[in-house]
Design an enzyme around this catalytic site. Structure first.
Site, PDB file in Angstrom:
ATOM      1  N   ARG A 149       0.837  -1.212   0.000  1.00  0.00           N
ATOM      2  CA  ARG A 149       0.000   0.000   0.000  1.00  0.00           C
ATOM      3  C   ARG A 149       0.869   1.258   0.000  1.00  0.00           C
ATOM      4  O   ARG A 149       0.519   2.270   0.576  1.00  0.00           O
ATOM      5  CB  ARG A 149      -0.966   0.022   1.205  1.00  0.00           C
ATOM      6  CG  ARG A 149      -1.882  -1.181   1.286  1.00  0.00           C
ATOM      7  CD  ARG A 149      -2.819  -1.276   0.090  1.00  0.00           C
ATOM      8  NE  ARG A 149      -3.608  -2.495   0.171  1.00  0.00           N
ATOM      9  CZ  ARG A 149      -3.242  -3.654  -0.370  1.00  0.00           C
ATOM     10  NH1 ARG A 149      -2.110  -3.732  -1.049  1.00  0.00           N
ATOM     11  NH2 ARG A 149      -4.000  -4.721  -0.261  1.00  0.00           N
ATOM     12  N   SER A 190     -11.072  -0.157   3.276  1.00  0.00           N
ATOM     13  CA  SER A 190     -10.194  -0.451   4.412  1.00  0.00           C
ATOM     14  C   SER A 190      -9.586   0.834   4.961  1.00  0.00           C
ATOM     15  O   SER A 190      -8.913   1.562   4.224  1.00  0.00           O
ATOM     16  CB  SER A 190      -9.076  -1.408   3.994  1.00  0.00           C
ATOM     17  OG  SER A 190      -9.618  -2.622   3.506  1.00  0.00           O
ATOM     18  N   GLU A 222      -4.618   3.651   6.293  1.00  0.00           N
ATOM     19  CA  GLU A 222      -4.428   3.530   4.848  1.00  0.00           C
ATOM     20  C   GLU A 222      -5.049   4.730   4.145  1.00  0.00           C
ATOM     21  O   GLU A 222      -4.601   5.159   3.097  1.00  0.00           O
ATOM     22  CB  GLU A 222      -5.078   2.228   4.353  1.00  0.00           C
ATOM     23  CG  GLU A 222      -4.868   1.935   2.888  1.00  0.00           C
ATOM     24  CD  GLU A 222      -5.374   0.563   2.481  1.00  0.00           C
ATOM     25  OE1 GLU A 222      -5.835   0.428   1.338  1.00  0.00           O
ATOM     26  OE2 GLU A 222      -5.322  -0.367   3.301  1.00  0.00           O
TER      27      GLU A 222
END
Length: 336
Positions: free
Chosen positions: A161, A236, A332
């Site tokens: 990520r 998420s 995130e």
């Protein structure tokens, strides 16, 4: 044309009603360059799909809302095809386009919210597949020089990520388009995730196509993740933490069945959703800010939550998970 005091509620997937004091719709690269020339470097806010952001305040600086569209075939061989998609193409729609044409490689990434241009920034991934697996290159505009630079896959320095656009080059470039290398035949399917295998078995599919895998992923995501069009969310909210085996062993003393995925001899990845749920936050709600009842990794806006309220909830989760497991959860989602 500059618009004044525009609500960004429909421009962010959390559905947060923050105000852009100045709002400029950008439809071409030339329009983007001209808009940037009117402001000092970094004195504006770039908005695309609004899928990976939490807006906690009204935005005082000008908002440039990107609407760069187009899908083009760059080249192809008997086995592969190179496709360039403009930054503002809706990601899921682009994935569906590839599947309709029987181009393989993105099927596991179906139904992820957002636009094409943000996928390299986050190195988005799901069910064993990441953007770095198929992305060849991307074109990006240097905000200071207005020069367009081509970044190769290696140039992007992809991690979990992560990419160079979130680190060294953060706020320095605007991604304009992305090129993917996809298979035309002999597709390599990634169905080794148990949930995908279970879904395929449920549908009595033993020899899946890329469309079958995509349908399975869509079914799985629909069953446990809220639709941003119905409940505001950004997917998420936290990264799955990678921790040392020493920390894992300490957790296993109290939670012997803690799920984990081995990275190497010294590190493992633990699902953030499990940590949050075990800490007691699944389904937790404060006003209209909450943790989704089916997936603890997703924070939601049940209607009229403010971004600052969702941020405070995320901080409470981080504090409790750290106290219980000695693990810091990293967001995130980008928080502004």
């Amino acid at each position: 044309m500059i618009q004044q005091n525009i609500s960004l509620k429909k421009y962010n997937t959390f559905g947060l009603d923050v105000i852009a004091k100045q709002f400029i719709a950008i439809n071409t690269i030339d329009e983007l360059k001209k808009a940037i020339q009117n402001y000092t470097v970094k004195d504006f806010f770039v908005l695309s799909g609004g899928s990976n952001m939490l807006l906690t305040n009204d935005i005082e600086i000008p908002v440039l809302q990107l609407n760069l569209k187009g899908i083009n075939v760059i080249k192809q061989t008997e086995d592969h095809i190179w496709v360039e998609a403009a930054a503002s193409e809706v990601w899921h729609n682009f994935v569906m386009w590839t599947i309709e044409h029987n181009y393989g490689g993105l099927e596991n990434l179906s139904l992820i919210p957002g636009h094409v241009g943000t996928t390299p920034v986050q190195n988005i991934g799901a069910y064993g597949v990441e953007i770095k697996d198929t992305m060849v290159s991307c074109k990006a505009l240097n905000i200071e020089t207005l020069e367009i630079k081509k970044f190769s896959n290696q140039d992007c320095q992809f991690g979990y990520r992560e990419s160079i656009f979130k680190k060294e080059l953060k706020n320095e470039y605007i991604i304009l388009s992305v090129v993917f290398k996809l298979s035309k035949q002999y597709h390599v399917l990634h169905t080794d995730y148990g949930v995908i295998l279970n879904e395929l078995e449920k549908q009595n599919i033993t020899n899946p196509t890329i469309k079958d895998v995509s349908n399975a992923v869509i079914s799985i995501r629909n069953s446990k993740l809220p639709d941003p069009a119905k409940i505001g969310n950004s997917g998420s909210f936290f990264k799955n933490p990678i921790v040392s085996t020493t920390i894992l062993k300490k957790i296993q003393q109290s939670y012997p069945n803690v799920p984990h995925y081995i990275i190497d001899e010294e590190e493992v990845k633990i699902p953030a959703g499990w940590l949050i749920e075990t800490a007691g936050f699944k389904g937790y709600r404060v006003g209209d800010a909450g943790v989704h009842e089916k997936q603890a990794l997703v924070l939601v806006n049940y209607g009229n939550a403010k971004g600052i309220e969702i941020k405070k909830l995320s901080e409470s989760i981080q504090k409790e998970v750290l106290a219980i497991f000695n693990i810091h959860l990293e967001a995130e989602v980008n928080i502004f």
